[in-house]
Design a protein around this motif. Structure first.
Motif, PDB file in Angstrom:
ATOM      1  N   ASP A 309       0.831  -1.206   0.000  1.00  0.00           N
ATOM      2  CA  ASP A 309       0.000   0.000   0.000  1.00  0.00           C
ATOM      3  C   ASP A 309       0.875   1.269   0.000  1.00  0.00           C
ATOM      4  OD1 ASP A 309      -2.282   1.513  -0.019  1.00  0.00           O
ATOM      5  OD2 ASP A 309      -2.754   1.240   2.103  1.00  0.00           O
ATOM      6  N   PRO A 311       2.140   4.722  -1.337  1.00  0.00           N
ATOM      7  CA  PRO A 311       1.399   5.744  -2.081  1.00  0.00           C
ATOM      8  C   PRO A 311       2.135   6.400  -3.255  1.00  0.00           C
ATOM      9  CG  PRO A 311       2.111   6.594   0.042  1.00  0.00           C
ATOM     10  CD  PRO A 311       2.561   5.176  -0.012  1.00  0.00           C
ATOM     11  N   ARG A 336      -5.556   0.075 -12.925  1.00  0.00           N
ATOM     12  CA  ARG A 336      -6.338  -1.081 -13.347  1.00  0.00           C
ATOM     13  C   ARG A 336      -6.105  -2.270 -12.408  1.00  0.00           C
ATOM     14  NH1 ARG A 336      -7.162  -5.003 -17.506  1.00  0.00           N
ATOM     15  NH2 ARG A 336      -4.983  -5.532 -17.829  1.00  0.00           N
ATOM     16  N   PRO A 339      -6.852  -2.392  -6.654  1.00  0.00           N
ATOM     17  CA  PRO A 339      -8.220  -1.993  -6.295  1.00  0.00           C
ATOM     18  C   PRO A 339      -8.270  -0.766  -5.383  1.00  0.00           C
ATOM     19  CG  PRO A 339      -7.940  -4.383  -6.062  1.00  0.00           C
ATOM     20  CD  PRO A 339      -6.592  -3.816  -6.367  1.00  0.00           C
ATOM     21  N   SER A 340      -7.300  -0.643  -4.453  1.00  0.00           N
ATOM     22  CA  SER A 340      -7.391   0.454  -3.484  1.00  0.00           C
ATOM     23  C   SER A 340      -7.125   1.822  -4.099  1.00  0.00           C
ATOM     24  CB  SER A 340      -6.444   0.216  -2.299  1.00  0.00           C
ATOM     25  OG  SER A 340      -5.103   0.214  -2.727  1.00  0.00           O
ATOM     26  N   TRP A 343      -9.847   4.615  -3.872  1.00  0.00           N
ATOM     27  CA  TRP A 343      -9.987   5.589  -2.789  1.00  0.00           C
ATOM     28  C   TRP A 343      -8.639   6.079  -2.248  1.00  0.00           C
ATOM     29  CZ3 TRP A 343     -11.105   0.450  -2.464  1.00  0.00           C
ATOM     30  CH2 TRP A 343     -10.398  -0.313  -1.536  1.00  0.00           C
ATOM     31  N   SER A 344      -7.546   5.379  -2.570  1.00  0.00           N
ATOM     32  CA  SER A 344      -6.207   5.787  -2.136  1.00  0.00           C
ATOM     33  C   SER A 344      -5.311   5.910  -3.361  1.00  0.00           C
ATOM     34  CB  SER A 344      -5.606   4.732  -1.201  1.00  0.00           C
ATOM     35  OG  SER A 344      -6.216   4.731   0.045  1.00  0.00           O
ATOM     36  N   PRO A 345      -5.269   7.076  -3.977  1.00  0.00           N
ATOM     37  CA  PRO A 345      -4.525   7.197  -5.235  1.00  0.00           C
ATOM     38  C   PRO A 345      -3.025   6.957  -5.058  1.00  0.00           C
ATOM     39  CG  PRO A 345      -5.509   9.305  -4.605  1.00  0.00           C
ATOM     40  CD  PRO A 345      -5.904   8.318  -3.558  1.00  0.00           C
ATOM     41  N   VAL A 346      -2.403   6.552  -6.149  1.00  0.00           N
ATOM     42  CA  VAL A 346      -0.955   6.347  -6.175  1.00  0.00           C
ATOM     43  C   VAL A 346      -0.371   7.381  -7.130  1.00  0.00           C
ATOM     44  CG1 VAL A 346       0.862   4.761  -6.913  1.00  0.00           C
ATOM     45  CG2 VAL A 346      -1.101   3.891  -5.670  1.00  0.00           C
TER      46      VAL A 346
ATOM     47  N   LEU B 154     -11.447  -5.410   1.099  1.00  0.00           N
ATOM     48  CA  LEU B 154     -10.578  -4.349   1.599  1.00  0.00           C
ATOM     49  C   LEU B 154     -11.367  -3.445   2.519  1.00  0.00           C
ATOM     50  CD1 LEU B 154      -8.691  -3.449  -1.683  1.00  0.00           C
ATOM     51  CD2 LEU B 154      -7.636  -4.185   0.450  1.00  0.00           C
ATOM     52  N   ARG B 161     -14.510  -1.166   1.747  1.00  0.00           N
ATOM     53  CA  ARG B 161     -14.379  -0.396   0.513  1.00  0.00           C
ATOM     54  C   ARG B 161     -14.711  -1.238  -0.703  1.00  0.00           C
ATOM     55  NH1 ARG B 161     -14.307   4.980  -0.041  1.00  0.00           N
ATOM     56  NH2 ARG B 161     -12.792   6.023   1.311  1.00  0.00           N
ATOM     57  N   LEU B 162     -14.238  -2.482  -0.690  1.00  0.00           N
ATOM     58  CA  LEU B 162     -14.400  -3.324  -1.866  1.00  0.00           C
ATOM     59  C   LEU B 162     -14.326  -4.789  -1.453  1.00  0.00           C
ATOM     60  CD1 LEU B 162     -14.503  -2.985  -5.019  1.00  0.00           C
ATOM     61  CD2 LEU B 162     -12.027  -3.363  -4.989  1.00  0.00           C
ATOM     62  N   GLY B 226       0.671  -2.459   5.558  1.00  0.00           N
ATOM     63  CA  GLY B 226       1.080  -1.487   4.540  1.00  0.00           C
ATOM     64  C   GLY B 226       0.944  -0.063   5.049  1.00  0.00           C
ATOM     65  N   VAL B 227       1.354   0.863   4.197  1.00  0.00           N
ATOM     66  CA  VAL B 227       1.421   2.268   4.602  1.00  0.00           C
ATOM     67  C   VAL B 227       0.055   2.830   4.991  1.00  0.00           C
ATOM     68  CG1 VAL B 227       2.013   4.591   3.817  1.00  0.00           C
ATOM     69  CG2 VAL B 227       3.437   2.647   3.143  1.00  0.00           C
ATOM     70  N   ARG B 228      -0.988   2.492   4.206  1.00  0.00           N
ATOM     71  CA  ARG B 228      -2.294   3.095   4.468  1.00  0.00           C
ATOM     72  C   ARG B 228      -3.349   2.072   4.885  1.00  0.00           C
ATOM     73  NH1 ARG B 228      -2.454   6.418  -1.122  1.00  0.00           N
ATOM     74  NH2 ARG B 228      -2.060   4.287  -1.807  1.00  0.00           N
ATOM     75  N   ALA B 230      -4.124  -0.908   3.441  1.00  0.00           N
ATOM     76  CA  ALA B 230      -4.697  -1.807   2.433  1.00  0.00           C
ATOM     77  C   ALA B 230      -3.652  -2.786   1.903  1.00  0.00           C
ATOM     78  CB  ALA B 230      -5.316  -1.004   1.291  1.00  0.00           C
ATOM     79  N   GLY B 231      -2.569  -2.998   2.659  1.00  0.00           N
ATOM     80  CA  GLY B 231      -1.520  -3.909   2.203  1.00  0.00           C
ATOM     81  C   GLY B 231      -1.913  -5.364   2.342  1.00  0.00           C
TER      82      GLY B 231
END
Lengths: 391, 391
Positions: A309, A311, A336, A339-340, A343-346, B154, B161-162, B226-228, B230-231
């Motif tokens: 996860d 960022p 694509r 999935p996260s 809501w959690s952009p990279v 997740l 979330r999903l 993970g960092v946020r 969702a790892g």
């Protein structure tokens, strides 16, 4: 060292020296009184530590500080510009690089020499290159406080366990080159350089594409090396498990599919300069080669993001140069496959340091080592020791 | 809670209560004097805390301790068997499970009901199942101290979330079911249960194969999220990027290629029981299906090991049942794809808990929460509160 003197006394000394030197590094041009305030130590302790640091040329006395109130003006101290320098050497597959940095981490000299290092003569070549870099430091009149060596391989306790692109297995550089070095994976050094001098991000994966592909993962401003130190390996992530064979023995590894050699081959270019020219002129073959590589890179990095996860992705090495064409298709593949990201952009950003990151990290790690434990430096680097080690 | 009373006093209370209850959990059958020695608190403080813990039925007084020297014999205390229990609920794709554990983490009741949960009626069904589990606790005469819910998806700050296999996006279970719950990914709960009650390993990746494939990563005896947060997502690692489409929209994801449904399809079996029978009788199709899945699982897990240098893989869920046939080809694939296995071997072991791990982790997390902060429990779980929350 700790066993040779009363542990308690040594520990306190060690701690205080690091505390004072750290405060000087954080606020150059501070007086002893200012350092006492910043560290909570007594002025007498600060003065004693500063005097020892000055004697070892880790710290230099400057102009008296500006008067801001009544009382005697203090003399300000800063990291010494002539103090021990960090020398970094990078053994790339097709180049050697050196970098000399001062105690502030600023680059004083650097050099790159291109040559195919996939030869048994590589150790002689590195020795000569190292001697030349030391002479450069001599010419600048600065001592070398230590040498960091970046290698494109897996390192365990200073031993290069495996560097497939160099054909190395269990190589002890201390033995081969004669000397004491801080040896580490080039991708880890590059990520540290990015952390120290590049992006201000606390969490990121730095990915650099050369012949191999290395990743350095930074979590919470520290290098993440995995449970036993061999973590962060992404070059051999299987992005096309039924794909062509890789040098490691497996198939369709990330570096086989998206490394510099494969991109150049697909783009029918001989060098990265040639590739960049073709991309700038909108050449379809070059664009398609980079887009294909971006897809594979996205598959590999989606894994890193799904697992950790993280960022941000920082594109380093050759990828930094290709960023204008790489970024968009890479981000699309990440979105694509992770999935996260809904809501959690990279973010995908370009390294500020580019191909020079690894060798700068190798040099900088020497400096960080001295700043973290100046006492060790003080007790091991008397001038006579230094001569014995260097010649 | 912290804002409603003087922070200093509350913090000390909170700390002391956790310290004493932790010592009781670690050494059941200890006297107040023993607890004072173990915690460094005064006997008066220990007695005051113990009295409050007894009043809340977190702790029970037992027989006087055995006389080991002169002086008055102390009364020993232990975690109360009738104290608050942890209720775990797992919402699987094709089953619901419940598990009730006492303060020691021991299972008091459990139930599994099979039904396809890919329906909008799932929330009514879960509500009814939850009511039934609470009645079971009533029948045992024990209070429910909290409910943990495991979901195959997740979760971010309690919000699902999903959960692609359930068709959920942004589902708030507190709102849908009415109540307060600890919601988390089933794979993370399973890994925690494995850490608490299964393997004694400090670092491992727990992988469970059901309809989806989840992984929980434990580093240094703590869950790595993970960092946020969702790892640890491995279900959608791309193991065959050009493979068949997955429910998530990408292609050839690990769970599409090595999940329970794909293994059953390849083996031409309808249930896991049927598959295991076929494997036991040496059926070629079944063996080949499991070997194929092991290869894909090896591709996916090699990534985890390459990135995090985790020394052990724990096979959970359905994979625990398939371990005799899965282990060898999986290990071979890992050794082929993880260069560091040449000097740092990786183990593949079977989970002691199997398919019950996630729901047990969900129940156990309630207990761990109470043990970590009993003061919070004491101030929020007066009997009248409990009634209001339960009905």
């Amino acid at each position: 060292m700790i066993g040779t003197r009363p542990a308690g006394q040594h520990t306190v000394r060690q701690h205080n020296a690091a505390l004072v030197l750290g405060a000087i590094a954080d606020g150059p041009g501070t007086s002893r009184a200012g350092l006492a305030a910043a560290t909570g130590l007594t002025k007498a302790t600060v003065s004693s530590v500063v005097d020892r640091l000055i004697a070892a040329d880790l710290v230099a006395e400057g102009e008296p500080e500006q008067r801001v109130g009544p009382g005697r003006r203090g003399t300000v101290v800063s990291l010494s510009p002539t103090g021990p320098h960090g020398l970094g050497i990078e053994i790339g597959v097709d180049y050697l690089a050196s970098c000399l940095v001062d105690l502030t981490g600023a680059v004083r000299a650097q050099e790159v020499r291109y040559a195919d290092n996939r030869t048994p003569r590589v150790f002689q070549r590195v020795s000569a290159f190292l001697r030349k870099a030391r002479k450069q430091a001599d010419a600048l009149g600065v001592p070398v406080g230590g040498v960091g060596i970046a290698v494109p391989g897996l390192v365990e306790s200073g031993l290069v366990r495996l560097a497939p692109n160099l054909g190395w297995r269990d190589v002890d550089l201390a033995d081969r080159l004669g000397g004491t070095f801080t040896v580490a994976n080039e991708a880890n050094f590059a990520a540290l350089a990015e952390l120290w001098h590049g992006t201000a991000l606390p969490d990121f994966v730095h990915v650099s594409g050369e012949i191999g592909i290395g990743a350095g993962i930074v979590l919470d401003r520290a290098l993440f090396e995995g449970v036993r130190g061999a973590g962060g390996e992404i070059g051999h992530l299987p992005v096309a498990p039924d794909g062509p064979p890789c040098s490691c023995g497996a198939n369709g590894c990330l570096e086989r599919m998206a490394g510099q050699e494969e991109i150049l081959r697909l783009a029918e270019a001989d060098t990265v300069d040639e590739l960049v020219s073709a991309l700038e002129s909108g050449d379809d073959g070059a664009l398609s080669a980079v887009t294909t590589a971006a897809g594979h890179l996205g598959v590999g990095l989606s894994t890193v993001v799904n697992l950790m996860d993280v960022p941000a992705v920082v594109l380093g090495g050759t990828y930094a140069r290709l960023e204008p064409w790489l970024c968009e298709p890479l981000l699309a593949e990440l979105e694509r496959r992770v999935p996260s990201t809904a809501w959690s952009p990279v973010r995908v950003v370009r390294s500020a340091l580019g191909t020079g990151a690894a060798v700068r990290g190798a040099a900088g790690s020497v400096i960080r080592g001295i700043l973290a434990d100046p006492e060790h430096h003080l007790t091991t680097h008397s001038p006579s020791d230094q001569d014995a080690r260097d010649r």
